[in-house]
Design a protein around this motif. Structure first.
Motif, PDB file in Angstrom:
ATOM      1  N   MET A 149      -1.203  22.693 129.354  1.00  0.00           N
ATOM      2  CA  MET A 149       0.186  22.952 128.977  1.00  0.00           C
ATOM      3  C   MET A 149       0.299  23.430 127.530  1.00  0.00           C
ATOM      4  O   MET A 149       1.158  24.251 127.204  1.00  0.00           O
ATOM      5  CB  MET A 149       1.023  21.684 129.171  1.00  0.00           C
ATOM      6  CG  MET A 149       1.259  21.290 130.616  1.00  0.00           C
ATOM      7  SD  MET A 149       2.233  19.765 130.783  1.00  0.00           S
ATOM      8  CE  MET A 149       3.803  20.307 130.102  1.00  0.00           C
ATOM      9  N   GLN A 156       5.387  28.008 131.964  1.00  0.00           N
ATOM     10  CA  GLN A 156       4.835  26.689 132.244  1.00  0.00           C
ATOM     11  C   GLN A 156       4.689  26.473 133.754  1.00  0.00           C
ATOM     12  O   GLN A 156       5.657  26.546 134.500  1.00  0.00           O
ATOM     13  CB  GLN A 156       5.740  25.602 131.655  1.00  0.00           C
ATOM     14  CG  GLN A 156       5.751  25.559 130.136  1.00  0.00           C
ATOM     15  CD  GLN A 156       4.459  24.961 129.582  1.00  0.00           C
ATOM     16  OE1 GLN A 156       3.698  24.335 130.294  1.00  0.00           O
ATOM     17  NE2 GLN A 156       4.219  25.202 128.306  1.00  0.00           N
ATOM     18  N   ASN A 159       5.270  20.601 135.115  1.00  0.00           N
ATOM     19  CA  ASN A 159       6.429  19.852 134.659  1.00  0.00           C
ATOM     20  C   ASN A 159       6.081  18.371 134.792  1.00  0.00           C
ATOM     21  O   ASN A 159       5.749  17.896 135.878  1.00  0.00           O
ATOM     22  CB  ASN A 159       7.661  20.187 135.503  1.00  0.00           C
ATOM     23  CG  ASN A 159       8.921  19.504 134.989  1.00  0.00           C
ATOM     24  OD1 ASN A 159       8.934  18.314 134.726  1.00  0.00           O
ATOM     25  ND2 ASN A 159       9.995  20.262 134.862  1.00  0.00           N
ATOM     26  N   LEU A 160       6.156  17.622 133.697  1.00  0.00           N
ATOM     27  CA  LEU A 160       5.703  16.239 133.690  1.00  0.00           C
ATOM     28  C   LEU A 160       6.542  15.335 134.580  1.00  0.00           C
ATOM     29  O   LEU A 160       6.133  14.207 134.876  1.00  0.00           O
ATOM     30  CB  LEU A 160       5.697  15.700 132.257  1.00  0.00           C
ATOM     31  CG  LEU A 160       4.687  16.353 131.315  1.00  0.00           C
ATOM     32  CD1 LEU A 160       4.787  15.759 129.925  1.00  0.00           C
ATOM     33  CD2 LEU A 160       3.271  16.199 131.861  1.00  0.00           C
ATOM     34  N   ARG A 162       7.368  16.296 137.658  1.00  0.00           N
ATOM     35  CA  ARG A 162       7.021  16.606 139.037  1.00  0.00           C
ATOM     36  C   ARG A 162       6.179  15.473 139.617  1.00  0.00           C
ATOM     37  O   ARG A 162       5.430  14.812 138.898  1.00  0.00           O
ATOM     38  CB  ARG A 162       6.255  17.932 139.104  1.00  0.00           C
ATOM     39  CG  ARG A 162       6.231  18.565 140.487  1.00  0.00           C
ATOM     40  CD  ARG A 162       5.653  19.953 140.410  1.00  0.00           C
ATOM     41  NE  ARG A 162       4.245  19.920 140.018  1.00  0.00           N
ATOM     42  CZ  ARG A 162       3.553  21.007 139.683  1.00  0.00           C
ATOM     43  NH1 ARG A 162       4.147  22.179 139.641  1.00  0.00           N
ATOM     44  NH2 ARG A 162       2.284  20.914 139.354  1.00  0.00           N
ATOM     45  N   ASP A 245      12.799  21.609 128.087  1.00  0.00           N
ATOM     46  CA  ASP A 245      11.618  21.783 128.931  1.00  0.00           C
ATOM     47  C   ASP A 245      11.178  20.430 129.481  1.00  0.00           C
ATOM     48  O   ASP A 245      11.376  19.394 128.852  1.00  0.00           O
ATOM     49  CB  ASP A 245      10.481  22.410 128.127  1.00  0.00           C
ATOM     50  CG  ASP A 245      10.787  23.842 127.710  1.00  0.00           C
ATOM     51  OD1 ASP A 245      11.612  24.481 128.393  1.00  0.00           O
ATOM     52  OD2 ASP A 245      10.213  24.304 126.704  1.00  0.00           O
ATOM     53  N   ASN A 246      10.534  20.458 130.644  1.00  0.00           N
ATOM     54  CA  ASN A 246      10.046  19.256 131.320  1.00  0.00           C
ATOM     55  C   ASN A 246      11.171  18.334 131.783  1.00  0.00           C
ATOM     56  O   ASN A 246      10.950  17.149 132.028  1.00  0.00           O
ATOM     57  CB  ASN A 246       9.066  18.467 130.444  1.00  0.00           C
ATOM     58  CG  ASN A 246       7.725  19.153 130.336  1.00  0.00           C
ATOM     59  OD1 ASN A 246       7.134  19.526 131.346  1.00  0.00           O
ATOM     60  ND2 ASN A 246       7.250  19.334 129.118  1.00  0.00           N
ATOM     61  N   TYR A 248      13.846  16.973 134.570  1.00  0.00           N
ATOM     62  CA  TYR A 248      13.832  16.795 136.016  1.00  0.00           C
ATOM     63  C   TYR A 248      15.152  17.336 136.562  1.00  0.00           C
ATOM     64  O   TYR A 248      16.205  16.749 136.372  1.00  0.00           O
ATOM     65  CB  TYR A 248      13.678  15.321 136.344  1.00  0.00           C
ATOM     66  CG  TYR A 248      13.535  14.986 137.810  1.00  0.00           C
ATOM     67  CD1 TYR A 248      13.418  15.977 138.791  1.00  0.00           C
ATOM     68  CD2 TYR A 248      13.502  13.664 138.234  1.00  0.00           C
ATOM     69  CE1 TYR A 248      13.272  15.669 140.111  1.00  0.00           C
ATOM     70  CE2 TYR A 248      13.363  13.333 139.574  1.00  0.00           C
ATOM     71  CZ  TYR A 248      13.252  14.336 140.503  1.00  0.00           C
ATOM     72  OH  TYR A 248      13.108  14.025 141.832  1.00  0.00           O
ATOM     73  N   PRO A 295      13.486  14.829 129.459  1.00  0.00           N
ATOM     74  CA  PRO A 295      12.108  14.320 129.325  1.00  0.00           C
ATOM     75  C   PRO A 295      12.013  13.031 128.522  1.00  0.00           C
ATOM     76  O   PRO A 295      11.029  12.313 128.641  1.00  0.00           O
ATOM     77  CB  PRO A 295      11.371  15.479 128.641  1.00  0.00           C
ATOM     78  CG  PRO A 295      12.441  16.303 128.013  1.00  0.00           C
ATOM     79  CD  PRO A 295      13.639  16.161 128.880  1.00  0.00           C
TER      80      PRO A 295
END
Length: 330
Positions: A149, A156, A159-160, A162, A245-246, A248, A295
């Protein structure tokens, strides 16, 4: 005249915890060694790949078999999800049911070893390596994911939040392992049939994991909502630009001026251009919305989910323990 003398009584040493643990290790060392060996090899591969990515600043490399680093990383992220399932189905589910099928429980649960001591010894020895594998192996895969990453730039792939990346946490994996072990052991005690207990275990394990991940996890905490003026999907400004970013992404749709969700105006699909916008506005649609979890909530979600499965696992272990004691009394 011969006088008979009685032989001195022989006192048999009681079976100690050390004896019980040693016997359990002798019975299960192969399965423990195989699983630990696979995890160690895959962890070494993941850490070596992470070191190469960090030192080169690029993930555009290939393994000897021709597979790329990014694709291999994606496959490795799926492997920690198997630890809890393997422990549940192949370690815990046959543990008691096999003893009943082979009638060896009549010998094992003798006066020297009570059912409770036997079960505690088995569970204690098997849970320790299962937890070590389940908690340590995902850390190696996570190190590789973070390395990839860091060099991906704007595009990207990971995705943390996911599923497979969310579960690369010792907290969640510990919960999954204890839950899987408790579920398999409870099924083993209640069914007393190895094949049946394995089937019940894998079915309930997967159903529970899927339901929690898809139906409950997005709403551990009420998601945040972002609104943007309604525009066609082809417009780059149709979604809020300030979502980190990242995050949900829980849900997206259309809403009125107050931000209340509305059904998608399918009656307007036959229109185009300005007539389409006029049609959706006539339906009360003013905004698009996106519900998301930021995140910053990731670690809290992982700890909470791990705690939920840990509690479920402990309850199931207690059910199995109580049932074994009751069966022995009967």
């Amino acid at each position: 005249m011969t006088t008979a003398t009685s032989a001195p009584p022989v006192t048999r040493a009681a079976v100690t915890w050390r004896d019980l643990l040693w016997l359990t290790w002798r019975q299960h060392r192969l399965s423990i060694a195989v699983m630990a060996g696979f995890a160690a090899v895959l962890a070494a591969v993941a850490l070596a790949m992470a070191a190469i990515v960090r030192s080169s600043g690029s993930a555009d490399h290939e393994l000897p078999d021709g597979s790329g680093f990014v694709g291999t990383t994606q496959m490795l992220t799926l492997t920690p999800m198997l630890v809890g399932a393997v422990v549940a189905v192949f370690w815990a589910a046959p543990l008691v049911s096999r003893e009943f099928e082979q009638r060896t429980h009549l010998v094992v649960w003798s006066q020297d070893v009570s059912p409770s001591r036997w079960l505690v010894g088995k569970v204690g020895l098997l849970l320790v390596p299962a937890l070590l594998i389940g908690c340590l192996y995902p850390l190696a895969v996570r190190a590789l994911v973070l390395a990839v990453m860091a060099v991906q730039g704007e595009f990207q792939l990971f995705n943390l939040f996911r599923d497979e990346l969310f579960e690369l946490s010792p907290a969640t994996q510990a919960g999954y392992v204890v839950f899987g072990f408790g579920l398999g052991l409870a099924a083993s005690v209640l069914t007393r049939r190895t094949v049946v207990s394995m089937g019940v275990t894998i079915g309930l394990y997967l159903v529970t994991r899927v339901l929690v991940a898809n139906s409950w996890r997005p709403y551990f905490v009420p998601p945040l909502r972002r609104l943007v003026q309604f525009r066609p999907y082809s417009d780059p400004g149709s979604f809020p630009p300030d979502i980190p970013d990242n995050s949900y992404l829980v849900k997206a749709g259309v809403a009125d001026a107050a931000g209340n969700e509305l059904p998608t105006p399918e009656v307007c699909n036959g229109n185009s251009g300005g007539s389409y916008l006029d049609c959706v506005r006539d339906q009360g649609v003013v905004n698009r919305f996106v519900d998301f979890q930021p995140p910053s909530r990731l670690v809290g979600f992982q700890l909470f989910e791990g705690a939920v499965f840990l509690v479920l696992g402990l309850v199931l272990l207690y059910v199995a323990y109580s049932r074994v004691r009751r069966l022995h009394r009967l």
